[in-house]
Design a protein around this motif. Structure first.
Motif, PDB file in Angstrom:
ATOM      1  N   GLY A 159     -16.418  12.466   5.062  1.00 17.83           N
ATOM      2  CA  GLY A 159     -15.493  12.314   6.183  1.00 17.83           C
ATOM      3  C   GLY A 159     -15.313  10.867   6.580  1.00 17.83           C
ATOM      4  N   ALA A 160     -16.403  10.097   6.589  1.00 22.27           N
ATOM      5  CA  ALA A 160     -16.310   8.685   6.952  1.00 22.27           C
ATOM      6  C   ALA A 160     -15.497   7.892   5.940  1.00 22.27           C
ATOM      7  N   ALA A 161     -15.442   8.397   4.698  1.00 23.82           N
ATOM      8  CA  ALA A 161     -14.667   7.720   3.649  1.00 23.82           C
ATOM      9  C   ALA A 161     -13.258   8.279   3.526  1.00 23.82           C
ATOM     10  N   GLY A 162     -12.864   9.126   4.467  1.00 25.27           N
ATOM     11  CA  GLY A 162     -11.502   9.665   4.463  1.00 25.27           C
ATOM     12  C   GLY A 162     -11.316  10.886   3.593  1.00 25.27           C
ATOM     13  N   GLN A 166     -20.946   0.463   3.585  1.00 22.35           N
ATOM     14  CA  GLN A 166     -20.250   1.581   2.924  1.00 22.35           C
ATOM     15  C   GLN A 166     -19.173   1.084   1.976  1.00 22.35           C
ATOM     16  N   ARG A 167     -19.120   1.718   0.822  1.00 22.10           N
ATOM     17  CA  ARG A 167     -18.001   1.478  -0.083  1.00 22.10           C
ATOM     18  C   ARG A 167     -17.712   2.751  -0.869  1.00 22.10           C
ATOM     19  N   ARG A 168     -16.459   2.900  -1.244  1.00 25.33           N
ATOM     20  CA  ARG A 168     -16.009   4.088  -1.973  1.00 25.33           C
ATOM     21  C   ARG A 168     -15.495   3.670  -3.340  1.00 25.33           C
ATOM     22  N   VAL A 169     -15.946   4.387  -4.357  1.00 23.48           N
ATOM     23  CA  VAL A 169     -15.491   4.144  -5.721  1.00 23.48           C
ATOM     24  C   VAL A 169     -14.912   5.446  -6.260  1.00 23.48           C
ATOM     25  N   ASP A 170     -13.673   5.394  -6.758  1.00 27.03           N
ATOM     26  CA  ASP A 170     -13.004   6.595  -7.252  1.00 27.03           C
ATOM     27  C   ASP A 170     -12.978   6.623  -8.777  1.00 27.03           C
ATOM     28  N   ALA A 171     -13.002   7.837  -9.315  1.00 30.19           N
ATOM     29  CA  ALA A 171     -12.953   8.024 -10.763  1.00 30.19           C
ATOM     30  C   ALA A 171     -12.480   9.447 -11.035  1.00 30.19           C
ATOM     31  N   THR A 172     -12.676   9.905 -12.248  1.00 31.42           N
ATOM     32  CA  THR A 172     -12.464  11.304 -12.624  1.00 31.42           C
ATOM     33  C   THR A 172     -13.710  11.765 -13.360  1.00 31.42           C
ATOM     34  N   LEU A 173     -13.788  13.061 -13.646  1.00 34.98           N
ATOM     35  CA  LEU A 173     -14.941  13.539 -14.407  1.00 34.98           C
ATOM     36  C   LEU A 173     -15.024  12.858 -15.771  1.00 34.98           C
ATOM     37  N   ALA A 174     -13.867  12.512 -16.322  1.00 33.94           N
ATOM     38  CA  ALA A 174     -13.855  11.880 -17.641  1.00 33.94           C
ATOM     39  C   ALA A 174     -14.345  10.431 -17.590  1.00 33.94           C
ATOM     40  N   ILE A 180     -21.587  12.047  -3.852  1.00 29.76           N
ATOM     41  CA  ILE A 180     -20.543  12.222  -4.872  1.00 29.76           C
ATOM     42  C   ILE A 180     -19.711  13.453  -4.513  1.00 29.76           C
ATOM     43  N   VAL A 181     -18.406  13.281  -4.476  1.00 37.27           N
ATOM     44  CA  VAL A 181     -17.492  14.374  -4.152  1.00 37.27           C
ATOM     45  C   VAL A 181     -16.609  14.649  -5.356  1.00 37.27           C
ATOM     46  N   VAL A 182     -16.579  15.905  -5.782  1.00 36.16           N
ATOM     47  CA  VAL A 182     -15.785  16.308  -6.941  1.00 36.16           C
ATOM     48  C   VAL A 182     -14.776  17.357  -6.492  1.00 36.16           C
ATOM     49  N   GLY A 183     -13.499  17.086  -6.753  1.00 36.24           N
ATOM     50  CA  GLY A 183     -12.481  18.070  -6.388  1.00 36.24           C
ATOM     51  C   GLY A 183     -11.184  17.432  -5.937  1.00 36.24           C
ATOM     52  N   ASP A 184     -10.173  18.275  -5.751  1.00 36.73           N
ATOM     53  CA  ASP A 184      -8.850  17.777  -5.405  1.00 36.73           C
ATOM     54  C   ASP A 184      -8.782  17.161  -4.023  1.00 36.73           C
ATOM     55  N   VAL A 185      -9.765  17.455  -3.138  1.00 38.70           N
ATOM     56  CA  VAL A 185      -9.731  16.852  -1.810  1.00 38.70           C
ATOM     57  C   VAL A 185      -9.888  15.340  -1.873  1.00 38.70           C
ATOM     58  N   VAL A 186     -10.470  14.840  -2.946  1.00 37.86           N
ATOM     59  CA  VAL A 186     -10.634  13.409  -3.103  1.00 37.86           C
ATOM     60  C   VAL A 186      -9.281  12.697  -3.083  1.00 37.86           C
ATOM     61  N   ALA A 187      -8.257  13.381  -3.575  1.00 37.28           N
ATOM     62  CA  ALA A 187      -6.937  12.759  -3.674  1.00 37.28           C
ATOM     63  C   ALA A 187      -6.061  13.026  -2.473  1.00 37.28           C
ATOM     64  N   VAL A 188      -6.566  13.719  -1.451  1.00 33.70           N
ATOM     65  CA  VAL A 188      -5.779  13.983  -0.258  1.00 33.70           C
ATOM     66  C   VAL A 188      -5.671  12.715   0.587  1.00 33.70           C
ATOM     67  N   GLY A 189      -4.465  12.293   0.875  1.00 34.44           N
ATOM     68  CA  GLY A 189      -4.260  11.079   1.650  1.00 34.44           C
ATOM     69  C   GLY A 189      -4.217  11.357   3.141  1.00 34.44           C
ATOM     70  N   PRO A 190      -4.077  10.287   3.951  1.00 34.55           N
ATOM     71  CA  PRO A 190      -4.037  10.432   5.403  1.00 34.55           C
ATOM     72  C   PRO A 190      -2.905  11.320   5.901  1.00 34.55           C
TER      73      PRO A 190
END
Length: 411
Positions: free
Chosen positions: A290-293, A371-379, A396-406
């Motif tokens: 949540g803190a990372a959006g 705090q810092r956020r690093v994005d990737a994919t499973l691949a 670590i968060v895995v799923g489509d919610v990672v791509a949900v914007g503000p």
């Protein structure tokens, strides 16, 4: 009457008839305290807010769905007059005066026989603040004084020593994800009252600097693949200090029971006959994303989230996680303690049907200034962790919610 200050008193209303006239916002705010006091509450009002109606439906109050009528205050001990009809309020106030019923009026405090103080609570203490000068009542100032006193009692900045002997024991306190402001008020109060604090590395470290000099702080840090205090040693320290009559706080990161080994410590204390209090904490599994959006659930995207430990790899015989089943879920997967194993975890999820393009976010030192956020994919997550030098602690968060914007839509 206006020339003299009010006389403060605490009313014991258990089982006693209290009449509330008007079912609007004033009643909605005041009714919970009357119910908690055990009063026999009778509401008289043709209408009520949904929350007040719910109280009546639950049987917490008796609701007469009509306007005020002469005689409604008969046999009442206390009355709250808060209708939108000034004439009804005046008539009810006169009835209260005639029957010697203490009466609060929301529309005209000068014509009331009682005032409602600004109240707050802190561990068995009720703080009630009244303005003593009727000519200069300032409700906001009164509430601000109340808030300052209650907050000071809760966080320990306002010291009010206990003069009765305290019972020695241990409190397992969940400190939250790292930001000192995210510890519960109860946890912070217990910390301020402690004689000994046995602290994890992932607890809110900044709070340790606020402890008085006499408090003994024991470092129970468990650094991955580095120095650590063995769990047995931690258990023994808790028991020995409590047996010496000290108040001990075991300050843990997140929640004591979410991969925090809190139950092991509770069992050890119970076997030793040591009283123990468990104070839940905000788990990093939901607060750090949540803190990372990142919302762990979102309408139309994820209707579930699963939290697992990644401290052992999927192919390790010690693993209790059903990774193949997790790969089939459509919701959010939150992995704690899995930074160094994320490569094998990602391979396992993909091998059992998860798309390689599934978004992944790693949030390091969540809720802290680092705090810092690093994005990737499973691949790509395995190589990304190395390239970006991601270190524990990280959620670590895995799923489509990672791509949900503000704006609430997926990127």
């Amino acid at each position: 009457m206006a020339e003299h200050p009010p006389y403060p008193v605490g009313l014991r209303l258990t089982g006693r008839r209290v009449v509330v006239l008007g079912g609007g916002q004033v009643a909605q705010r005041r009714l919970p305290a009357l119910i908690k006091a055990g009063a026999d509450v009778h509401l008289v009002s043709p209408e009520a807010t949904p929350s007040v109606e719910a109280m009546a439906d639950a049987g917490e109050i008796t609701w007469r769905r009509r306007p005020y009528a002469e005689g409604d205050l008969a046999d009442a001990w206390y009355a709250l007059i808060a209708t939108s009809d000034p004439d009804a309020n005046t008539a009810a106030s006169a009835e209260a005066e005639a029957h010697r019923v203490w009466c609060v009026r929301s529309d005209d405090a000068d014509r009331a026989t009682a005032w409602t103080p600004a109240t707050g609570h802190s561990e068995g203490v009720t703080v009630a603040v009244l303005t003593t000068d009727a000519r200069g009542r300032d409700p906001r100032h009164t509430a601000a004084v109340r808030d300052a006193v209650v907050e000071g009692l809760r966080d320990g900045t306002l010291v009010a020593p206990h003069f009765r002997t305290r019972t020695a024991g241990v409190a397992l306190v969940g400190g939250g994800p790292g930001d000192p402001d995210l510890i519960t008020v109860r946890g912070r109060r217990l910390l301020a009252e402690a004689d000994v604090v046995i602290a994890d590395r992932l607890g809110p470290r900044d709070l340790l600097a606020e402890l008085p000099p006499h408090v003994e702080v024991i470092d129970a840090a468990k650094i991955p693949y580095g120095r650590y205090m063995a769990q047995e040693a931690i258990n023994n320290a808790l028991i020995e200090h409590a047996k010496q009559g000290r108040s001990v706080v075991r300050l843990k990161g997140g929640d004591p029971y979410v991969f925090g080994r809190g139950m092991e410590e509770l069992h050890a204390l119970t076997e030793a006959g040591i009283p123990c209090t468990v104070v839940p904490g905000i788990s990093s599994s939901i607060s750090v994303p949540g803190a990372a959006g990142i919302p762990v659930t979102h309408r139309g995207v994820a209707h579930e989230f699963t939290v697992v430990s990644g401290h052992v790899a999927p192919d390790d015989e010690r693993s209790l996680v059903d990774w193949p089943s997790l790969a089939k879920l459509t919701g959010t997967l939150v992995i704690l303690m899995g930074v160094d194993k994320i490569g094998r975890i990602a391979e396992t999820l993909v091998a059992h049907g998860k798309s390689p393009d599934t978004p992944v976010a790693l949030v390091q030192e969540g809720t802290t200034s680092s705090q810092r956020r690093v994005d990737a994919t499973l691949a790509t997550v395995a190589e990304t962790v190395v390239a970006e030098d991601v270190k524990p602690p990280a959620v670590i968060v895995v799923g489509d919610v990672v791509a949900v914007g503000p704006d609430g839509t997926a990127a």
